[in-house]
Every structure is written in C-alpha cells, then in structure tokens.
Design a protein around this motif. Structure first.
Motif, short mmCIF file in Angstrom:
data_model
loop_
_atom_site.label_atom_id
_atom_site.label_comp_id
_atom_site.label_asym_id
_atom_site.label_seq_id
_atom_site.Cartn_x
_atom_site.Cartn_y
_atom_site.Cartn_z
N ALA A 143 0.18 -2.87 5.45
CA ALA A 143 1.10 -2.45 4.33
C ALA A 143 2.18 -1.79 5.14
CB ALA A 143 -0.18 -1.36 3.35
N ARG A 203 -3.99 -1.64 5.70
CA ARG A 203 -3.14 -0.78 6.15
C ARG A 203 -2.39 -0.73 7.10
NH1 ARG A 203 -7.97 2.81 5.08
NH2 ARG A 203 -8.49 2.94 7.40
N THR A 240 -3.70 1.15 1.22
CA THR A 240 -3.26 0.75 1.81
C THR A 240 -1.85 1.98 1.30
OG1 THR A 240 -1.55 -0.11 -0.80
CG2 THR A 240 -2.89 -1.43 0.85
#
Length: 273
Positions: A180, A177, A126
């Motif tokens: 995040a 990701r 992340t």
C-alpha cells in the motif's frame, strides 16, 4: 472582609449600639457584601440601611447632623444600582460560561464525529480508503473536461500468499502495508486509492488524458513489482501483480458493472495493459 462579615452573626460579637444604627457603618457593610458578590446578604443589608435612613429622616428631619432626604434617597438609589449591576455581572458571567461550555461541547462533538467517520472510511490494515469509500468517491466524480477522461485500474497481487509465506505468516499485514505504501508513494494527492479486496487495490484518476492514464498505470504496476527489492532479507521477493483498466470520457453511472468486468478480466488474463 469575608471573615469579618461572617463574624457579625456570632453570639459573642459585641457591636456598639451607635454602630448598629450608624448609616456609614451600615453602608460600609453593604459595600463589602457587594464586593464579595454576596447579593442575597447585600439586598438584606440594603433593606436595613434604607429602613434606618428613612427612620432618621422622619425623626430628625430638621437636624443638620444627618444627611438630607434627597441625599439619603440618592445613596439608597446608588446602592441599589450597585446591587443590580453586580447581579447583571453575575448573570452575564454565568451566560458566558454556559455559552463557552456549549461551544466547546459542539466543537468536541464535531471533531470526534469527524474522526469517527474518517476511521470508518479507512481500511485498518493498509490505511488506504476501504472499498465502499473509494467507490462512493468515484461515483461522485464530475464529468471530465473535454479531451480528458476518468481512468480506473484494479491491481491484483496474485502471489500475496507466497509473499506472506516467505516473510512469515505473522507479517502478512506488514506486507500489505508495504505494498500500500508503494502505491501511495506513486499516486498524486487528488487520486482515489483504496483497498478493493483481500489482494486487490483500486486506483482512479480524474481529468487525465487516456494516454497519460495508461502510462501512469504501467508505472504503478512496475513500482508494485519491485516493492520488496530493498528488503533487508537476503531472499529476493518479487510481487506478481495483474492489472485491469477502464477509461471513460463521461461521468460514470454504472460503476458496479464496470468493477465486476474488471475483476473478471483479471481472472481471465494474466496482465491487461
């Protein structure tokens, strides 16, 4: 000059006898050694010049064709001074080079160590803080100002498996990701944001009013729920997130117990606001 001086040692080089004992010729060779930085040969040349000058002074003390004794000693002193100055310059240059090399090595080592420590603090998937780093930073927070608080929230993505299943197993890291990134886009620069578990994220706000903290966390959760609304795929993917909050008006001393309670609260409730 170097080629000329190197040739003086050759067997086939003819040097007139009067040149070999000529003070101007000897001092000229000495000056060239100094100019080339060949201090070892310069010292030898200076010894030859000094010996010849002293011999001339003794043999021809009353002759007007040679330099006076005082002038000879002055020339010898000047040449020796030039050799010493060249030696000091060489030493200073060497010292400066070593100092610069040491400084560059220290700076490089510091930068590499800083990068290494920074990489150890980051979750590789992340690119957020990892759990240990986030917890350490929360533990280091000072007591909040009067009327302010330290607010902690844990967000649990309860349907992460479903999301990765719909996007494709190979895109599980990309999904994390993107989640995040949603959190990063909503937080402020001084907030502590990290990945807390496989499907969980932790956020800490410092010196914030309790009401503002709760509103902030609600906005974060709303943003999480719409993470994939702009997905290029035709299928609609929603994020089902659960949130647990803790707010304290003093410095936190038992963070591990608090975090355990927050995780347990998420497991027991579908959503805590």
């Amino acid at each position: 000059m170097q080629d000329y001086l190197d040739s003086l040692g050759g067997k086939d080089v003819f040097i007139p006898v009067n040149f070999r004992t000529n003070l101007d010729y000897l001092s000229f060779n000495l000056a060239m050694y100094i100019a080339l930085g060949d201090l070892k040969r310069a010292k030898l040349a200076n010894e030859v010049f000094s010996a010849e000058a002293e011999k001339r002074r003794i043999m021809n003390q009353d002759s007007a064709r040679i330099l006076s004794a005082a002038d000879l000693r002055s020339r010898i002193y000047n040449l020796e001074s030039e050799i010493e100055a060249a030696e000091r310059l060489r030493q200073n240059t060497l010292f400066a080079a070593v100092t610069i090399f040491v400084l560059i090595s220290l700076i490089t080592g510091y930068v590499l160590r800083k990068k290494h420590l920074a990489s150890k603090a980051i979750d590789p998937v992340t690119q957020l803080l990892n759990a240990d780093t986030a917890i350490n930073r929360i533990n280091a927070l000072d007591t909040p100002k009067p009327g302010r608080a330290i607010a902690i929230a844990i967000f649990d993505i309860s349907n992460l498996r479903e999301i990765t299943g719909r996007l494709g197993v190979t895109k599980s890291d990309a999904a994390l990701r993107q989640i995040a990134q949603t959190l990063q886009n909503t937080t402020r620069g001084n907030d502590i944001l990290g990945r807390f578990g496989t499907e969980q994220f932790i956020l800490c706000l410092h010196n914030i009013e309790e009401r503002s903290a709760r509103s902030f966390f609600e906005r974060m959760q709303a943003a999480l729920d719409t993470t994939f609304d702009n997905n290029v795929n035709d299928q609609h993917i929603s994020v089902d997130s659960k949130m647990s909050i803790f707010i304290a008006n003093e410095k936190i001393s038992d963070l591990n117990d608090i975090l355990n309670e927050l995780v347990m609260s998420i497991d027991m409730n579908s959503r805590v606001v």
